[in-house]
Design an enzyme around this catalytic site. Structure first.
Site, PDB file in Angstrom:
ATOM      1  CD  GLU A   1      -2.150 -28.362  12.804  1.00 60.23           C
ATOM      2  OE1 GLU A   1      -2.406 -27.165  12.597  1.00 60.23           O
ATOM      3  OE2 GLU A   1      -1.028 -28.738  13.189  1.00 60.23           O
TER       4      GLU A   1
ATOM      5  CD  GLU B   1       2.024 -30.614  10.271  1.00 58.99           C
ATOM      6  OE1 GLU B   1       2.307 -29.562  10.889  1.00 58.99           O
ATOM      7  OE2 GLU B   1       1.115 -30.692   9.426  1.00 58.99           O
TER       8      GLU B   1
HETATM    9  C1  FCB Z   1       0.981 -26.745  11.384  1.00 61.56           C
HETATM   10  C2  FCB Z   1       0.470 -26.917   9.973  1.00 61.56           C
HETATM   11  C3  FCB Z   1       1.565 -26.945   8.934  1.00 61.56           C
HETATM   12  C4  FCB Z   1       2.650 -25.941   9.249  1.00 61.56           C
HETATM   13  C5  FCB Z   1       3.135 -26.095  10.658  1.00 61.56           C
HETATM   14  C6  FCB Z   1       4.264 -25.176  11.031  1.00 61.56           C
HETATM   15  O1  FCB Z   1      -0.023 -26.181  12.169  1.00 61.56           O
HETATM   16  O2  FCB Z   1      -0.281 -28.106   9.869  1.00 61.56           O
HETATM   17  O3  FCB Z   1       0.978 -26.747   7.690  1.00 61.56           O
HETATM   18  O4  FCB Z   1       2.199 -24.680   8.983  1.00 61.56           O
HETATM   19  O5  FCB Z   1       2.067 -25.896  11.546  1.00 61.56           O
END
Ligand code: FCB
Length: 452
Positions: free
Chosen positions: A168, A356
């Site tokens: 990110e 994620e």
């Molecule tokens: C993302 C991050 C991760 C975590 C999630 C909830 O943006 O990559 O580290 O904080 O959100």
């Protein structure tokens, strides 16, 4: 009739994700240097409850137990990040062998348990020494990253085949140097823009460093993406939603996938200046083909025009949509829409991993010692159905990593927000797999969703 228990493609990867600063603790162990998050946690008011990552889940020492947990659940992959300050405490120069040895032990243990490592090289914990020399707004940081990437790859590349350069980058640049809600807490749009380009350049140079010795290795980058829509039907909302989509997504997607910044972002990205931020050759490096795109999906973005602020836009939560404990709307259909839209909009889209996806809920331990989290099971089930729908529609998705293996240090939110499928009791570091962990384990073992 929809399929009662949808199956995923053969070989689909089921994993869990974490990030070094969120789980490791042990900030002084084995010669680790300081990171910008150690510093930021010391700023009064920066982190909810005054929490810090100094102890976190003690994953640095407890990784064997945590890997055993994943193996018991039947997970096939673990996405974790390497802490740059453990490898180069000053952000440059020769490697700290003890830091490398640690990750070698983690990787060996994973492989022993049949779990494939997916290594993220940068999940936000920049060595403080590099911030002292200008941080991501300084071009040199991109070259330092490439050096670091080469060092880690030389040490682990014999057995690690899957690499993610950055997690990110938008959050690193926009929250770290724009809004200042993340480390290093800078609020300066010029520095923010410089950070964007140098993070992307770091990705490009890192890719080159990894490719130099890694025949057959899979290398990608992880972006946080959301479908963006106007909150109302006014032309102002529409224009505001386009600005947000460009600034949050296309600013990163287009250089990575097409080797060009979107034309409407203008200077200093397009057409030069700001002392020639973008130099000849940069975009060729940034746009070199990746083997996969990692996508973190949490929510849709509904955008309303506002008179103030740099983008004159704000992200709002639609009425009547349930929200998680961090206030994010639960919108599983947004995942299908995002993936199908990417495939339609980017013919060059490589294979995708969901690197994620997950949700925070205020979990508690019941009197019988269990942690029952039906809302998270529901969240995961709905998102996996949405993912399955995207795969059916032809999107080439290779795997899914739940965020996150265990409750951990949720950046500016501290420990108050629990995203794990495993509960962590911070008083004694006890791990308690939640109902969602068992559920997710069944999905992983069966490569299919249970009937609803
Ligand atoms: C993302 C991050 C991760 C975590 C999630 C909830 O943006 O990559 O580290 O904080 O959100």
């Amino acid at each position: 009739m929809s399929d009662p228990s949808p199956r995923f493609p053969d070989g689909f990867v089921w994993g869990a994700a974490t990030a070094s600063y969120q789980v490791e603790g042990a900030v002084d162990a084995d010669g680790r240097g300081r990171s910008i998050w150690d510093t930021f946690c010391g700023v009064p008011g920066a982190i909810a409850g005054g929490d810090t990552g100094a102890v976190a889940c003690e994953h640095y020492h407890r990784y064997p137990e945590d890997i055993a947990l994943m193996a018991d659940l039947g997970l096939g992959a673990y996405r974790f990040s390497v802490a740059w300050p453990r490898i180069q405490p000053e952000g440059r120069g020769s490697a700290n062998q003890k830091g490398l040895d640690h990750y070698r032990r983690v990787v060996d243990r994973l492989l022993e348990r049949g779990i494939v490592p997916y290594v993220t090289l940068y999940h936000w914990d920049l060595p403080q020494a590099l911030q002292d020399r200008g941080g991501w707004p300084a071009r040199d940081t991109a070259y330092r990253f490439a050096e670091y990437a080469g060092v880690v790859h030389a040490a682990l590349g014999d057995t690690v085949r899957h690499w993610i350069t950055l997690n990110e980058p938008k959050v690193s640049s926009h929250a770290g140097y724009g809004s200042g809600i993340h480390a290093p807490g800078v609020r300066d749009l010029d520095q923010r823009d410089r950070a964007v380009h140098h993070l992307l350049l770091a990705h490009g140079l890192g890719l080159q460093a990894l490719r130099a010795n890694g025949a057959g290795h899979q290398v990608g980058i992880t972006l946080d993406l959301s479908p963006v829509a106007p909150a109302g039907d006014s032309p102002d909302d529409l224009a505001a939603s386009r600005r947000v989509d460009t600034d949050s997504h296309r600013l990163f997607l287009e250089p990575v996938l097409r080797g060009a910044y979107p034309s409407e972002v203008g200077a200093p990205f397009v057409g030069g200046t700001a002392a020639e931020l973008v130099r000849p050759g940069d975009l060729e490096l940034i746009g070199a083909p990746v083997d996969f795109l990692g996508i973190n999906y949490y929510r849709r973005m509904l955008v309303q025009a506002t008179p103030t602020g740099h983008l004159r836009a704000e992200v709002v939560v639609p009425d009547g949509v349930p929200v998680t404990d961090v206030g994010w709307p639960v919108e599983p259909d947004g995942l299908t829409e995002l993936l199908v839209g990417l495939r339609a909009g980017y013919p060059e889209l490589p294979p995708v991993y969901l690197t994620e996806n997950g949700a925070a809920y205020p979990d508690t331990v019941a009197i019988d010692g269990t942690v029952h989290d039906p809302e998270r099971v529901d969240y995961l089930h709905r998102h996996l159905l949405a993912l399955h729908a995207a795969i059916r529609a032809g999107v080439d998705v290779h795997g899914y990593f739940v965020w996150t293996l265990m409750d951990n240090f949720e950046w500016a939110e501290g420990y108050a927000k629990r995203f794990g499928v495993v509960y962590v009791d911070y008083a004694d570091q006890r791990r308690v797999p939640k109902t969602s962990a068992r559920w997710y384990g069944r999905v992983a073992r069966g490569n299919a969703l249970p009937p609803r």
